[in-house]
Enzyme design. Sequence first.
Site, short mmCIF file in Angstrom:
data_model
loop_
_atom_site.label_atom_id
_atom_site.label_comp_id
_atom_site.label_asym_id
_atom_site.label_seq_id
_atom_site.Cartn_x
_atom_site.Cartn_y
_atom_site.Cartn_z
N GLY A 123 0.82 -1.20 0.00
CA GLY A 123 0.00 0.00 0.00
C GLY A 123 0.86 1.25 0.00
O GLY A 123 2.00 1.25 0.48
N GLY A 176 -0.31 -5.02 0.74
CA GLY A 176 -1.51 -4.70 -0.02
C GLY A 176 -1.61 -5.42 -1.34
O GLY A 176 -2.71 -5.67 -1.85
N GLU A 217 4.59 -6.64 7.23
CA GLU A 217 4.03 -5.52 7.98
C GLU A 217 4.64 -5.34 9.37
O GLU A 217 4.70 -4.21 9.87
CB GLU A 217 2.50 -5.69 8.11
CG GLU A 217 1.73 -5.46 6.83
CD GLU A 217 1.67 -6.69 5.95
OE1 GLU A 217 1.00 -6.62 4.91
OE2 GLU A 217 2.30 -7.72 6.29
N ASP A 231 -2.24 -7.88 7.14
CA ASP A 231 -3.65 -7.51 7.01
C ASP A 231 -4.13 -7.80 5.60
O ASP A 231 -3.66 -8.73 4.97
CB ASP A 231 -3.87 -6.05 7.44
CG ASP A 231 -3.19 -5.04 6.52
OD1 ASP A 231 -2.19 -5.39 5.86
OD2 ASP A 231 -3.65 -3.87 6.47
#
Length: 347
Positions: free
Chosen positions: A64, A113, A136, A144
Amino acid sequence: MSDIHIRIEGRAGRITLTREKALNALSYDMCLAIDAALRDWATDDSVALVILDAAGDKAFCAGGDIAELYETGTKGDFAYGRNFWRDEYRMNARIFEYPKPVVSFLQGFTMGGGVGIGCHGTHRIVCESSRISMPECGIGLVPDVGGSLLLALAPGRLGEYLGTTGHRMGAADAILAGFADHFIPQAQWPGLIADLQRTGDLNLLAQMAETPPEGQLEAMRAEIDACFAGETLADILTVLTARDDAFARSTLKTLSRHAPLSLACTVEMVHRLRATNTTMRRALDLEYRFTHRAMEQGDLLEGVRALIIDKDKSPKWQYAEAPVPAVAVSQMLMPLGPDALTFEEEE
């Protein structure tokens, strides 16, 4: 949109990430565009399948785009990040639950992401250059975008290992861990995509699949299962510290660079999801409990500062000098009440 190319070609809905210079990092606008296209195509009889790919050889999607998250978060504005994650997670769920086949082509880096877009479809294709990971914990987050579900479903204790270390999986490892389905050399992708667009025949994927080059994880399985079987992060660290071998030393070195609170929460999340009849929505709900609090109560802003903004690689983590208290893990993962993640039909 210049960062993403969305169109229908033949029988396929096509989504191509085109931020090649940024390793196709996923922005908020890109998330919304993907979600909108999937909504439109779900009831469009002319679209038989969806194809996800990306420009360039270096990355399908390296994660992301967190620059805006950092900029807003450091000003005390946590709403932007919370909205981004909420809408991104809804898009991840849409891919996972999509009523039509979703085929993704994952060259180079597929991280964070990128996993949320590329690894929840029905047919996930990897090649010689594929490097898939959930890194992460290195910036103070947890795996996530639905990655916690994949980790919980991975064989043995691979989920705990991959989630805490951010180990980069090649093609064989990604298939073993359940993040990918088929190895097809990248040189064959353009012709294959053209055939899929023309015919809509998904049998082509299995027909073209080859045995991938040997990976690393299979040979490490016994050590991983022995070292990562503990109930908590503290248990895992105790076992690793007691061993005096190359695997334990290397793993401890990696874990020492990551945020302790994130590591402890990752282990807890994988265990919770593995212990239940888990679903993608349950996984995303649990992830959102952490990410909703990540900037205000967690280490995300400090991790991004140290690794991406200032690049001093010296983050000042919470609990760096002492074990992570169980209450701290509980507080990051407790239900959000009225702020909980919801999905369209629940609102």
